[in-house]
Design an enzyme around this catalytic site. Structure first.
Site, PDB file in Angstrom:
ATOM      1  N   HIS A 273       0.824  -1.207   0.000  1.00  0.00           N
ATOM      2  CA  HIS A 273       0.000   0.000   0.000  1.00  0.00           C
ATOM      3  C   HIS A 273       0.862   1.264   0.000  1.00  0.00           C
ATOM      4  O   HIS A 273       0.497   2.265  -0.630  1.00  0.00           O
ATOM      5  CB  HIS A 273      -0.952   0.032   1.193  1.00  0.00           C
ATOM      6  CG  HIS A 273      -1.893   1.199   1.125  1.00  0.00           C
ATOM      7  ND1 HIS A 273      -3.019   1.203   0.333  1.00  0.00           N
ATOM      8  CD2 HIS A 273      -1.847   2.422   1.719  1.00  0.00           C
ATOM      9  CE1 HIS A 273      -3.619   2.370   0.427  1.00  0.00           C
ATOM     10  NE2 HIS A 273      -2.937   3.129   1.278  1.00  0.00           N
ATOM     11  N   ASP A 277       0.539   4.281  -2.614  1.00  0.00           N
ATOM     12  CA  ASP A 277       0.492   5.704  -2.255  1.00  0.00           C
ATOM     13  C   ASP A 277       1.565   6.501  -2.984  1.00  0.00           C
ATOM     14  O   ASP A 277       1.311   7.617  -3.475  1.00  0.00           O
ATOM     15  CB  ASP A 277       0.683   5.874  -0.745  1.00  0.00           C
ATOM     16  CG  ASP A 277      -0.591   5.686   0.047  1.00  0.00           C
ATOM     17  OD1 ASP A 277      -1.683   5.656  -0.558  1.00  0.00           O
ATOM     18  OD2 ASP A 277      -0.502   5.576   1.283  1.00  0.00           O
ATOM     19  N   HIS A 300       3.142  10.666   2.564  1.00  0.00           N
ATOM     20  CA  HIS A 300       2.687  11.755   1.696  1.00  0.00           C
ATOM     21  C   HIS A 300       3.528  13.019   1.865  1.00  0.00           C
ATOM     22  O   HIS A 300       3.832  13.709   0.888  1.00  0.00           O
ATOM     23  CB  HIS A 300       1.217  12.067   1.988  1.00  0.00           C
ATOM     24  CG  HIS A 300       0.302  10.897   1.812  1.00  0.00           C
ATOM     25  ND1 HIS A 300       0.240  10.162   0.653  1.00  0.00           N
ATOM     26  CD2 HIS A 300      -0.580  10.319   2.674  1.00  0.00           C
ATOM     27  CE1 HIS A 300      -0.650   9.194   0.790  1.00  0.00           C
ATOM     28  NE2 HIS A 300      -1.151   9.267   2.003  1.00  0.00           N
TER      29      HIS A 300
END
Length: 334
Positions: A273, A277, A300
């Site tokens: 994952h 992202d 992020h």
């Protein structure tokens, strides 16, 4: 013609254009090596409804075709927020999701990373994304349902060439022992190598390295779900986040236990994952990055800082084809 795709899980939330055609079947064909050099958009609009991960709101999503060189454009239909182009310099927040806006104040569109990853993984360059709420629906916490929507809508080849952003020298950002870096490509396309290290025994240390392509993305990455440590949930709720989170849209971990009854989709779903992202965040470059991305405990925030540092110096990158709008790729405000 209005379309939908048959699926045991998704059809109740999906309608394309004016209605539904049950029992339609679709075969998504990734662009060939030749077509992969050309831009693509959707063949027709498609809509869906889901829940916002952080707001808990019921949100309608509509994806529509867009003209060549438009890029990925987000528009909120529930307020006066002007459309915003999905680019690293329109990111206004990175707390647990990637958030787009026109500055630190005003309306925003949050949780765009899974949709961006699906668009990158399916080779979509130009699309209008409309939502009637403050974030993109989370669906099952992965990119799989976005891929399903794109398959149902179909993909149309356009005449303009795709923009490739070539990393020409190493760029790195750090925060404590976490880092993210881009370096020149050793082969065509984007290579990703990510490692994670969590105290929860169910996650621990994991690493995933791959050359990104549409087949691998769909088969090995798109179904990897977002995850959270159970002890953090109360804090997230206290600060107004994860209001729509559940075992239906996130993997919940407590120590050495995965609380989801069906368990994991992959033994290393957590790091997969993180790769998903990163693919979504890196697509905010405004084109396809040709380079090697390596990250350790990155997320992020570091992903966005890395793009800002990359584009801060023209010596760090160049774009092909020459003369394309990408010669000024990511510096103008939306």
């Amino acid at each position: 013609m209005p379309v939908t795709a048959s699926s045991p899980t998704f059809p109740s939330r999906i309608q394309a254009m004016n209605g539904m055609v049950p029992h339609a079947h679709f075969s998504f064909m990734p662009p060939s090596s030749h077509d992969g050099q050309m831009q693509h958009t959707l063949s027709q609009p498609i809509s869906s409804v889901g829940t916002g991960l952080h707001t808990g709101a019921r949100i309608s999503l509509r994806l529509s075709p867009a003209a060549e060189n438009t890029g990925i454009v987000f528009h909120r239909t529930d307020c006066a927020m002007p459309p915003v182009t999905a680019r690293y310099d329109t990111v206004v927040d990175t707390q647990l999701s990637t958030v787009l806006g026109h500055g630190p104040q005003g309306a925003r569109i949050a949780t765009v990373e899974h949709l961006m990853a699906a668009l990158a993984g399916c080779g979509i360059d130009n699309v209008l994304v409309e939502v009637d709420g403050p974030e993109i629906p989370v669906f099952d916490g992965s990119a799989a349902e976005f891929v399903f929507l794109l398959e149902c809508a179909g993909v149309r080849r356009q005449e303009a060439r795709r923009k490739h952003i070539h990393v020409t020298r190493p760029v790195r950002v750090e925060e404590g022992d976490a880092f993210a870096e881009l370096s020149p490509a050793t082969q065509p396309g984007l290579a990703i190598d990510i490692s994670i290290d969590f105290p929860a025994a169910a996650i621990g240390q994991q690493r995933y390295a791959t050359q990104v392509n549409s087949h691998l993305f769909r088969q090995h990455l798109s179904r990897a779900r977002t995850f959270v440590l159970q002890p953090e949930i109360e804090h997230l709720h206290a600060i107004g986040l994860a209001q729509g989170g559940s075992l239906d849209n996130a993997v919940v971990v407590n120590g050495d236990c995965v609380l989801n009854p069906a368990g994991l989709r992959h033994p290393d779903e957590f790091v997969r994952h993180k790769v998903l992202d990163a693919i979504g965040d890196l697509y905010l470059a405004g084109g396809l990055i040709e380079g090697c991305f390596r990250g350790h405990k990155s997320g992020h925030t570091l992903n966005n800082r890395l793009l800002r540092k990359l584009f801060a110096d023209k010596a760090n990158w160049h774009v092909t084809p020459a003369g394309a709008p990408a010669d000024q790729p990511c510096t103008q405000a939306a």
